[in-house]
Design a protein around this motif. Structure first.
Motif, PDB file in Angstrom:
ATOM      1  N   VAL A   1      29.036 -39.856  40.581  1.00 15.29           N
ATOM      2  CA  VAL A   1      29.315 -40.362  41.749  1.00 15.29           C
ATOM      3  C   VAL A   1      30.562 -40.753  41.205  1.00 15.29           C
ATOM      4  CG1 VAL A   1      28.753 -42.585  42.558  1.00 15.29           C
ATOM      5  CG2 VAL A   1      27.170 -41.460  42.470  1.00 15.29           C
ATOM      6  N   PRO A   2      31.968 -39.776  41.649  1.00 16.69           N
ATOM      7  CA  PRO A   2      33.064 -40.636  41.810  1.00 16.69           C
ATOM      8  C   PRO A   2      33.895 -42.130  41.747  1.00 16.69           C
ATOM      9  CG  PRO A   2      33.187 -38.968  43.482  1.00 16.69           C
ATOM     10  CD  PRO A   2      31.780 -39.260  43.629  1.00 16.69           C
ATOM     11  N   SER A   3      34.231 -42.567  40.680  1.00 13.79           N
ATOM     12  CA  SER A   3      34.525 -43.836  40.627  1.00 13.79           C
ATOM     13  C   SER A   3      35.142 -44.682  42.180  1.00 13.79           C
ATOM     14  CB  SER A   3      35.204 -44.410  38.698  1.00 13.79           C
ATOM     15  OG  SER A   3      34.877 -44.025  37.960  1.00 13.79           O
ATOM     16  N   LEU A   4      35.636 -43.935  42.824  1.00 14.38           N
ATOM     17  CA  LEU A   4      36.186 -44.631  43.836  1.00 14.38           C
ATOM     18  C   LEU A   4      34.636 -45.235  44.792  1.00 14.38           C
ATOM     19  CD1 LEU A   4      38.926 -45.254  45.821  1.00 14.38           C
ATOM     20  CD2 LEU A   4      38.680 -42.721  46.335  1.00 14.38           C
ATOM     21  N   HIS A   5      34.104 -43.838  44.577  1.00 16.44           N
ATOM     22  CA  HIS A   5      33.096 -44.172  45.634  1.00 16.44           C
ATOM     23  C   HIS A   5      32.052 -44.831  44.893  1.00 16.44           C
ATOM     24  CE1 HIS A   5      32.825 -39.712  47.486  1.00 16.44           C
ATOM     25  NE2 HIS A   5      33.881 -40.085  47.185  1.00 16.44           N
ATOM     26  N   GLY A   6      31.859 -45.777  44.098  1.00 15.62           N
ATOM     27  CA  GLY A   6      31.634 -46.328  43.289  1.00 15.62           C
ATOM     28  C   GLY A   6      32.233 -48.081  43.536  1.00 15.62           C
ATOM     29  N   VAL A   7      33.470 -47.875  43.121  1.00 11.37           N
ATOM     30  CA  VAL A   7      33.777 -48.921  43.740  1.00 11.37           C
ATOM     31  C   VAL A   7      33.587 -49.427  45.753  1.00 11.37           C
ATOM     32  CG1 VAL A   7      36.628 -50.179  44.218  1.00 11.37           C
ATOM     33  CG2 VAL A   7      36.352 -49.172  42.471  1.00 11.37           C
ATOM     34  N   MET A   8      34.234 -48.369  46.093  1.00  6.83           N
ATOM     35  CA  MET A   8      33.649 -48.379  47.392  1.00  6.83           C
ATOM     36  C   MET A   8      32.465 -49.497  48.195  1.00  6.83           C
ATOM     37  SD  MET A   8      36.197 -45.319  49.214  1.00  6.83           S
ATOM     38  CE  MET A   8      37.334 -45.031  48.908  1.00  6.83           C
TER      39      MET A   8
ATOM     40  N   SER B   1      27.312 -38.628  47.386  1.00  3.40           N
ATOM     41  CA  SER B   1      27.906 -38.365  46.522  1.00  3.40           C
ATOM     42  C   SER B   1      27.523 -37.666  46.060  1.00  3.40           C
ATOM     43  CB  SER B   1      28.700 -39.684  46.126  1.00  3.40           C
ATOM     44  OG  SER B   1      29.370 -40.468  47.085  1.00  3.40           O
ATOM     45  N   LYS B   2      26.954 -37.949  44.851  1.00 12.77           N
ATOM     46  CA  LYS B   2      25.848 -36.962  43.664  1.00 12.77           C
ATOM     47  C   LYS B   2      25.927 -36.195  43.753  1.00 12.77           C
ATOM     48  CE  LYS B   2      23.499 -38.081  40.331  1.00 12.77           C
ATOM     49  NZ  LYS B   2      22.370 -38.789  39.016  1.00 12.77           N
ATOM     50  N   LYS B   3      25.032 -36.170  45.470  1.00  9.60           N
ATOM     51  CA  LYS B   3      24.094 -34.825  45.722  1.00  9.60           C
ATOM     52  C   LYS B   3      25.210 -33.616  46.180  1.00  9.60           C
ATOM     53  CE  LYS B   3      21.199 -32.684  49.309  1.00  9.60           C
ATOM     54  NZ  LYS B   3      20.975 -32.711  50.084  1.00  9.60           N
ATOM     55  N   SER B   4      26.414 -34.260  46.415  1.00  6.90           N
ATOM     56  CA  SER B   4      27.496 -32.988  46.798  1.00  6.90           C
ATOM     57  C   SER B   4      28.808 -33.528  45.900  1.00  6.90           C
ATOM     58  CB  SER B   4      28.292 -33.790  48.177  1.00  6.90           C
ATOM     59  OG  SER B   4      29.223 -34.778  47.871  1.00  6.90           O
ATOM     60  N   MET B   5      28.736 -33.755  44.511  1.00  7.81           N
ATOM     61  CA  MET B   5      29.877 -33.436  43.646  1.00  7.81           C
ATOM     62  C   MET B   5      29.789 -33.412  42.495  1.00  7.81           C
ATOM     63  SD  MET B   5      32.881 -36.274  45.009  1.00  7.81           S
ATOM     64  CE  MET B   5      32.584 -36.878  46.622  1.00  7.81           C
ATOM     65  N   GLY B   6      28.168 -33.539  42.142  1.00  7.08           N
ATOM     66  CA  GLY B   6      27.316 -33.324  40.791  1.00  7.08           C
ATOM     67  C   GLY B   6      27.408 -34.617  40.540  1.00  7.08           C
TER      68      GLY B   6
ATOM     69  N   GLU C   1      30.181 -50.146  54.470  1.00  3.38           N
ATOM     70  CA  GLU C   1      30.870 -49.930  55.729  1.00  3.38           C
ATOM     71  C   GLU C   1      31.476 -48.958  54.945  1.00  3.38           C
ATOM     72  OE1 GLU C   1      29.332 -52.754  55.576  1.00  3.38           O
ATOM     73  OE2 GLU C   1      28.485 -52.802  56.668  1.00  3.38           O
ATOM     74  N   LEU C   2      32.264 -48.919  54.280  1.00  4.90           N
ATOM     75  CA  LEU C   2      33.687 -48.644  53.252  1.00  4.90           C
ATOM     76  C   LEU C   2      33.562 -47.232  53.188  1.00  4.90           C
ATOM     77  CD1 LEU C   2      37.125 -47.946  53.384  1.00  4.90           C
ATOM     78  CD2 LEU C   2      36.511 -49.737  50.841  1.00  4.90           C
ATOM     79  N   LEU C   3      32.580 -47.406  51.918  1.00  7.18           N
ATOM     80  CA  LEU C   3      32.581 -46.083  51.076  1.00  7.18           C
ATOM     81  C   LEU C   3      31.631 -45.246  52.729  1.00  7.18           C
ATOM     82  CD1 LEU C   3      31.586 -44.070  49.246  1.00  7.18           C
ATOM     83  CD2 LEU C   3      29.621 -45.061  49.141  1.00  7.18           C
ATOM     84  N   GLU C   4      30.360 -45.415  53.632  1.00  2.92           N
ATOM     85  CA  GLU C   4      30.277 -45.285  54.441  1.00  2.92           C
ATOM     86  C   GLU C   4      32.095 -44.137  55.513  1.00  2.92           C
ATOM     87  OE1 GLU C   4      26.759 -45.061  58.502  1.00  2.92           O
ATOM     88  OE2 GLU C   4      27.595 -46.839  57.488  1.00  2.92           O
ATOM     89  N   GLY C   5      32.610 -45.211  56.033  1.00  5.96           N
ATOM     90  CA  GLY C   5      33.308 -44.702  56.753  1.00  5.96           C
ATOM     91  C   GLY C   5      34.301 -43.886  55.763  1.00  5.96           C
ATOM     92  N   TYR C   6      34.462 -43.786  55.200  1.00  5.04           N
ATOM     93  CA  TYR C   6      35.357 -42.516  53.684  1.00  5.04           C
ATOM     94  C   TYR C   6      34.938 -40.967  54.008  1.00  5.04           C
ATOM     95  CZ  TYR C   6      37.967 -40.900  49.986  1.00  5.04           C
ATOM     96  OH  TYR C   6      38.488 -39.870  48.851  1.00  5.04           O
ATOM     97  N   GLN C   7      33.479 -41.320  53.261  1.00  2.00           N
ATOM     98  CA  GLN C   7      32.551 -39.958  53.325  1.00  2.00           C
ATOM     99  C   GLN C   7      32.835 -39.520  55.261  1.00  2.00           C
ATOM    100  OE1 GLN C   7      28.691 -41.446  52.342  1.00  2.00           O
ATOM    101  NE2 GLN C   7      29.376 -41.059  50.001  1.00  2.00           N
ATOM    102  N   THR C   8      32.015 -40.500  56.023  1.00  5.01           N
ATOM    103  CA  THR C   8      33.000 -39.925  57.486  1.00  5.01           C
ATOM    104  C   THR C   8      33.745 -39.503  58.118  1.00  5.01           C
ATOM    105  OG1 THR C   8      30.237 -41.138  58.300  1.00  5.01           O
ATOM    106  CG2 THR C   8      31.858 -40.428  59.568  1.00  5.01           C
TER     107      THR C   8
END
Length: 149
Positions: A30-37, A23-28, A42-49
């Motif tokens: 870590v969005p809060s939503l990613h931090g929560v996920m 997340s940090k690499k692609s967006m500069g 597995e949820l975060l991985e699914g979201y990113q995928t």
């Protein structure tokens, strides 16, 4: 989401750390939503995928932004609207498009307006769109692939 921990790379579960690094690499950042996920890696991985898969569809950056922002505005998501506006700017989507989407005014391009109308029909009708909805979408130049995307 105030009841959830917003993880950073250091506090995240081990399995989520590389995902937050992505997340940090692609967006500069870590969005809060990613931090929560990150609490459920597995949820975060699914979201990113799924995000990655959607960016590789036949829809171009402007069309993807129409889909994301139309849904975000419709759902009054105070996190998603600015996040997807930022993605639109990063992918060089013209500001006139993002502003029309955010303000719920007609888009300057008929095909993009048809995409917004169809996207909202899918959301509002929970996928049970009418033959007329589909015909208008097809008449604008979209095919079955884009209906499914």
């Amino acid at each position: 989401m105030s009841d959830f921990t917003v993880h950073d790379i250091d506090s995240a579960p081990e399995k989520a750390k590389p995902l937050l690094e992505n997340s940090k690499k692609s967006m500069g950042m870590v969005p809060s939503l990613h931090g929560v996920m990150a609490e459920a890696p597995e949820l975060l991985e699914g979201y990113q995928t799924l995000h990655g898969l959607f960016t590789n569809t036949s829809l171009n950056a402007s069309e993807q932004s129409v889909v994301w922002l139309s849904i975000s505005v419709e759902n009054e998501c105070h996190y998603c609207v600015p996040a997807h506006t930022g993605i639109a700017h990063m992918t060089k989507v013209p500001e006139v498009i993002t502003e029309a989407l955010r303000n719920e005014t007609e888009l300057p391009d008929e095909k993009l307006e048809a995409l917004r109308t169809f996207t909202l029909a899918v959301v509002r009708k929970r996928g049970n769109v009418s033959k007329e909805d589909l015909q208008a979408f097809h008449d604008a130049g979209y095919g079955q692939q884009q209906v499914l995307e």
